[in-house]
Structures are given as C-alpha cells and as structure tokens.
Design an enzyme around this catalytic site. Structure first.
Site, short mmCIF file in Angstrom:
data_model
loop_
_atom_site.label_atom_id
_atom_site.label_comp_id
_atom_site.label_asym_id
_atom_site.label_seq_id
_atom_site.Cartn_x
_atom_site.Cartn_y
_atom_site.Cartn_z
N SER A 109 0.84 -1.20 0.00
CA SER A 109 0.00 0.00 0.00
C SER A 109 0.87 1.24 0.00
CB SER A 109 -0.91 0.01 1.24
OG SER A 109 -1.49 1.30 1.38
N HIS A 168 -1.41 -1.24 -4.12
CA HIS A 168 -2.67 -0.89 -3.47
C HIS A 168 -2.70 0.63 -3.26
CE1 HIS A 168 -6.08 -1.80 -0.72
NE2 HIS A 168 -5.60 -0.82 0.04
N ASP A 189 -4.87 3.76 -1.79
CA ASP A 189 -5.96 4.13 -0.87
C ASP A 189 -6.50 5.51 -1.21
OD1 ASP A 189 -6.11 1.88 1.02
OD2 ASP A 189 -4.01 2.40 1.41
N MET A 196 -9.07 8.29 -0.22
CA MET A 196 -9.87 8.70 0.94
C MET A 196 -10.38 10.11 0.74
SD MET A 196 -7.50 7.32 4.06
CE MET A 196 -6.68 5.73 4.01
N HIS A 255 -8.54 1.19 -3.73
CA HIS A 255 -9.42 0.96 -2.58
C HIS A 255 -10.10 2.28 -2.25
CE1 HIS A 255 -9.53 -0.07 2.04
NE2 HIS A 255 -10.73 -0.02 1.51
N MET A 306 -12.22 4.60 -0.27
CA MET A 306 -12.85 4.88 1.03
C MET A 306 -13.49 6.26 0.94
SD MET A 306 -9.77 3.27 3.27
CE MET A 306 -8.70 3.40 1.84
N MET A 321 -11.57 -5.46 6.06
CA MET A 321 -10.69 -4.53 6.75
C MET A 321 -10.32 -5.12 8.11
SD MET A 321 -10.04 -2.03 4.78
CE MET A 321 -9.06 -1.13 6.00
N GLY A 363 -8.77 4.32 7.31
CA GLY A 363 -8.44 5.74 7.42
C GLY A 363 -6.95 6.03 7.55
N PHE A 364 -6.22 5.13 8.19
CA PHE A 364 -4.81 5.43 8.46
C PHE A 364 -3.96 4.17 8.35
CE2 PHE A 364 -7.45 8.46 10.70
CZ PHE A 364 -6.92 9.67 10.27
N GLY A 365 -2.71 4.38 7.97
CA GLY A 365 -1.76 3.29 8.02
C GLY A 365 -1.19 3.16 9.43
N GLY A 366 -0.50 2.07 9.67
CA GLY A 366 0.23 1.91 10.93
C GLY A 366 -0.61 1.60 12.15
N ASP A 388 -6.64 -6.10 4.86
CA ASP A 388 -6.00 -4.78 4.77
C ASP A 388 -6.05 -4.12 6.13
OD1 ASP A 388 -5.07 -2.27 4.06
OD2 ASP A 388 -6.83 -1.73 2.86
N GLY A 423 1.10 -1.85 4.23
CA GLY A 423 1.62 -0.51 4.03
C GLY A 423 2.88 -0.27 4.84
N SER A 424 2.70 -0.04 6.13
CA SER A 424 3.86 0.29 6.96
C SER A 424 4.86 -0.87 7.05
CB SER A 424 3.41 0.74 8.36
OG SER A 424 2.46 -0.16 8.89
#
Ligand code: DX5
Ligand code: ZN
Length: 227
Positions: free
Chosen positions: A8, A32, A34, A36, A65, A67, A136, A141-144, A174, A196-197
């Site tokens: 991601s 991927h 994202d 948003m 993706h 959102m 999900m 909304g956020f990575g990490g 994800d 992602g992270s």
C-alpha cells in the site's frame, strides 16, 4: 490460488510515488492505492488525477481501494482510467449491483470492502458480482494501526462462504498486516495481502514483500481451508 501481495502506497513518500512503486515492482502482484475523501474516513489522500499519473509510471496493476462516501458516482471512472481492480465499500454503496457491474463493464475486477464491524453474511448473494472481498482488519483511514484480531472469525466464515460459491473470489485483508499477523490471516483464509507500513517502513521494501509472501505461503500450506 497463490498468495498475492499488494503493498500500500499510503505509507510511501507521496512526493516520490513513481520511485516508491518501482521499489516493489519486481516482487509485488499489485500496488494498493488508498483513495480517501475525508468523509467516509477522517483522512484525505489521493484521487483520480494521481491514479491516472501513476498508471503512466508503473507497470504494476493498480488495486484502488475507495474509502469515499460516493463510490457509485466515482468508482467506474477509476476502472475506465485503467485500474485493474476497484474496491468499493459496502457501507457507502447506494446501488451495489449497478456499481459493481459498471466496474466490471469498464474492464476492471470488482472488489467489495467491509469494515471490521460489518457482517459478511448479508453480502453472500453478491459473491457472483465480485472478484474480491476485502475484509478490513483495522478501522479504515490510516496506516500503521494495530491489527484487529476480532476480524479473524469473520475471515474464517468468509472463506467458507467463498469456497461454497466455487472458491474463485479472492479474499483480501488490509490493515495491520505484518510479520506478526500475516500468518493468522493466511491460516484463516486470506489470499491477497495489503501491507503498508510493514513494507514502506522497512529499510528494503522489496525484501519485506518477499519475506511476508514466504510467511503467508507457509501458513497457507498448513491451513485447514487450503487444498
Ligand atoms: C487503511 C488503508 C490501508 C493502509 C494499511 O485504511 O486501507 O491500505 O495502507 O496500512 P498498514 O499496513 O500500515 O496497516
Ligand atoms: Zn487500503
């Protein structure tokens, strides 16, 4: 179905997206992306113009993706632009069948995403309309963020549903997917892994993708659902 890896770019350097895509291109199956809108989720990222630019600079298929609160309005344009997969969220769709069909008609694979607290069973009759189901494993909304183990029973039920319908729908996870959690996901039934992270936070993103893939492959091979 082989394990597929989808790094991601949410955790990549947004000022160097082409380079960041290139860093994983030899080892990833998908990139991927994202999208948003700051309404469906409390974060704002990128939209169609950036996706169109990315398509010119990477050979990786894009897994978009969405959102956003108005997927019915926007999703077909991502497919028309050339995204190979477009995932829309069940919680936001007004006309799921029409929108999923428009995505496919534009030549993309159609994905249906559901949040951690959304049940999968109401969507069983939509399995024929989709190519991928995204569960999900964090609130979007956020990575990490930390992986939500509470999604694992739903993942097992989703795998059983998919198998009952022929097994061709891919099952993507994800959120919080890392070397600590990817084996649980694979054992429970996932076959497409967004990270992602765990990828872009690593010193060597490509090596991170490879290590995660090998972990997922081993866990899949010993899982009860596989084979
Ligand atoms: C979160 C996004 C994810 C995000 C995952 O809403 O949908 O794709 O990039 O990031 P990690 O892997 O860091 O949890
Ligand atoms: Zn995502």
């Amino acid at each position: 179905m082989a394990v597929q890896m989808a790094p991601s770019i949410l955790s990549a350097d947004f000022a160097r997206l082409a380079d960041e895509a290139a860093a994983v291109a030899p080892v990833a199956d998908w990139l991927h992306v994202d999208v948003m809108d700051n309404h469906f989720v409390p974060n704002l990222t990128i939209g169609l113009p950036v996706v169109e630019s990315l398509l010119k600079h990477t050979g990786l298929p894009l897994d978009c993706h969405l959102m956003i609160t108005e997927p019915d309005q926007w999703a077909p344009a991502y497919a028309e632009a050339g995204a190979r997969n477009v995932t829309v969220h069940a919680e936001a769709l007004q006309s799921p069948v029409r929108t999923l069909r428009l995505i496919r008609a534009a030549g993309a694979r159609a994905g249906l995403g559901i949040n951690p607290a959304t049940a999968v069973e109401p969507y069983e009759d939509l399995l024929a309309e989709i190519d991928m189901l995204l569960l999900m494993t964090v609130e979007p909304g956020f990575g990490g963020q930390s992986f939500l183990d509470l999604v694992l029973p739903k993942l097992r039920r989703a795998r059983a549903l998919v198998q009952r319908h022929g097994g061709s729908v891919w099952l993507q996870v994800d959120g919080g997917v890392s070397e600590d959690t990817i084996e649980r996901c694979a054992e429970a039934g996932a076959d497409v892994f967004v990270a992602g992270s765990a990828v872009y936070g690593a010193d060597d993103p490509a090596a991170a993708v490879q290590a995660l893939r090998e972990q997922a492959q081993r866990a899949t091979a010993r899982s009860a659902w596989h084979g």
